[in-house]
Write a protein that holds these residues in place. Structure first.
Motif, mmCIF file in Angstrom:
data_model
loop_
_atom_site.group_PDB
_atom_site.id
_atom_site.type_symbol
_atom_site.label_atom_id
_atom_site.label_comp_id
_atom_site.label_asym_id
_atom_site.label_seq_id
_atom_site.Cartn_x
_atom_site.Cartn_y
_atom_site.Cartn_z
ATOM 1 N N ILE A 35 0.843 -1.184 0.000
ATOM 2 C CA ILE A 35 0.000 0.000 0.000
ATOM 3 C C ILE A 35 0.884 1.241 0.000
ATOM 4 N N ASP A 36 0.470 2.236 -0.760
ATOM 5 C CA ASP A 36 1.221 3.487 -0.837
ATOM 6 C C ASP A 36 0.814 4.383 0.330
ATOM 7 N N LYS A 37 1.800 4.756 1.126
ATOM 8 C CA LYS A 37 1.555 5.626 2.276
ATOM 9 C C LYS A 37 2.294 6.953 2.161
ATOM 10 N N THR A 38 2.980 7.178 1.026
ATOM 11 C CA THR A 38 3.840 8.357 0.964
ATOM 12 C C THR A 38 3.659 9.290 -0.229
ATOM 13 N N SER A 39 3.229 8.796 -1.374
ATOM 14 C CA SER A 39 3.186 9.680 -2.551
ATOM 15 C C SER A 39 1.998 10.638 -2.471
ATOM 16 N N ASP A 40 2.079 11.725 -3.194
ATOM 17 C CA ASP A 40 1.018 12.731 -3.166
ATOM 18 C C ASP A 40 -0.246 12.277 -3.882
ATOM 19 N N THR A 41 -0.104 11.504 -4.958
ATOM 20 C CA THR A 41 -1.269 11.191 -5.782
ATOM 21 C C THR A 41 -1.780 9.758 -5.662
ATOM 22 N N LYS A 42 -1.045 8.883 -5.018
ATOM 23 C CA LYS A 42 -1.435 7.461 -4.966
ATOM 24 C C LYS A 42 -1.672 6.940 -3.550
ATOM 25 N N ILE A 43 -1.672 7.773 -2.542
ATOM 26 C CA ILE A 43 -1.857 7.325 -1.163
ATOM 27 C C ILE A 43 -3.140 6.503 -1.057
ATOM 28 N N GLY A 44 -3.017 5.340 -0.414
ATOM 29 C CA GLY A 44 -4.155 4.453 -0.231
ATOM 30 C C GLY A 44 -4.346 3.450 -1.351
ATOM 31 N N GLN A 45 -3.644 3.625 -2.454
ATOM 32 C CA GLN A 45 -3.713 2.651 -3.542
ATOM 33 C C GLN A 45 -2.628 1.598 -3.331
ATOM 34 N N TRP A 46 -2.803 0.498 -4.010
ATOM 35 C CA TRP A 46 -1.844 -0.610 -3.894
ATOM 36 C C TRP A 46 -0.948 -0.660 -5.118
ATOM 37 N N LYS A 47 0.366 -0.625 -4.872
ATOM 38 C CA LYS A 47 1.359 -0.753 -5.941
ATOM 39 C C LYS A 47 1.637 -2.238 -6.131
ATOM 40 N N TRP A 48 1.660 -2.666 -7.385
ATOM 41 C CA TRP A 48 1.990 -4.057 -7.680
ATOM 42 C C TRP A 48 3.165 -4.089 -8.644
ATOM 43 N N ASN A 49 3.982 -5.139 -8.543
ATOM 44 C CA ASN A 49 5.067 -5.316 -9.503
ATOM 45 C C ASN A 49 5.544 -6.766 -9.513
ATOM 46 N N ILE A 50 6.086 -7.138 -10.657
ATOM 47 C CA ILE A 50 6.740 -8.435 -10.807
ATOM 48 C C ILE A 50 8.183 -8.240 -10.352
ATOM 49 N N THR A 51 8.666 -9.171 -9.557
ATOM 50 C CA THR A 51 10.054 -9.087 -9.096
ATOM 51 C C THR A 51 10.934 -9.968 -9.986
ATOM 52 N N HIS A 52 12.207 -10.089 -9.661
ATOM 53 C CA HIS A 52 13.142 -10.867 -10.477
ATOM 54 C C HIS A 52 12.714 -12.330 -10.556
ATOM 55 N N ILE A 53 12.682 -12.841 -11.772
ATOM 56 C CA ILE A 53 12.356 -14.251 -12.012
ATOM 57 C C ILE A 53 13.516 -14.843 -12.811
ATOM 58 N N ASP A 54 14.219 -15.792 -12.210
ATOM 59 C CA ASP A 54 15.436 -16.358 -12.810
ATOM 60 C C ASP A 54 15.268 -16.816 -14.252
ATOM 61 N N TRP A 55 14.177 -17.483 -14.562
ATOM 62 C CA TRP A 55 14.010 -18.080 -15.882
ATOM 63 C C TRP A 55 13.447 -17.115 -16.923
ATOM 64 N N ALA A 56 13.021 -15.946 -16.524
ATOM 65 C CA ALA A 56 12.408 -15.000 -17.474
ATOM 66 C C ALA A 56 13.485 -14.310 -18.312
ATOM 67 N N ARG A 57 13.500 -14.609 -19.594
ATOM 68 C CA ARG A 57 14.467 -13.995 -20.516
ATOM 69 C C ARG A 57 13.824 -12.890 -21.342
ATOM 70 N N GLN A 58 12.505 -12.935 -21.448
ATOM 71 C CA GLN A 58 11.751 -11.885 -22.114
ATOM 72 C C GLN A 58 10.782 -11.318 -21.084
ATOM 73 N N HIS A 59 10.484 -10.050 -21.216
ATOM 74 C CA HIS A 59 9.601 -9.395 -20.260
ATOM 75 C C HIS A 59 8.395 -8.807 -20.968
ATOM 76 N N ILE A 60 7.342 -8.611 -20.221
ATOM 77 C CA ILE A 60 6.117 -8.014 -20.725
ATOM 78 C C ILE A 60 5.917 -6.702 -19.968
ATOM 79 N N LEU A 61 5.743 -5.632 -20.713
ATOM 80 C CA LEU A 61 5.523 -4.332 -20.080
ATOM 81 C C LEU A 61 4.054 -3.945 -20.157
#
Length: 90
Positions: A35-61
């Motif tokens: 959960i975002d507790k610090t930014s001016d425009t996203k407070i209360g929203q949830w940030k999501w992200n994919i972390t490092h995956i050893d086998w991933a050689r191609q990425h999707i943006l």
């Protein structure tokens, strides 16, 4: 209908009350939501992200973004991970 996560999620910093969680496929972490507790425009929203995956050689943006709640953020992580698995024949 509320999304039900398919993978195991656990607190990134157990006991610290950070509202920060990691997704696991067996024993490998592949994503994170917090959960975002610090930014001016996203407070209360949830940030999501994919972390490092050893086998991933191609990425999707994009491999990260924002969601209104934790369930939606976990859905975004899990769906992105499933797309990566399909892309890599897993």
């Amino acid at each position: 209908m509320e999304y039900k996560p398919k993978y195991r999620w656990k607190e990134t910093w157990p006991g610290e009350g950070q509202e920060d969680y990691e997704a696991f496929d067996v024993d490998k972490s592949f994503g994170r939501i917090q959960i975002d507790k610090t930014s001016d425009t996203k407070i209360g929203q949830w940030k999501w992200n994919i972390t490092h995956i050893d086998w991933a050689r191609q990425h999707i943006l994009p491999h990260g973004g924002w969601a209104p709640d934790a369930r939606e953020a976990s859905r975004m992580v899990e769906e992105h991970y499933e797309k990566l698995k399909k892309l890599h024949g897993r």
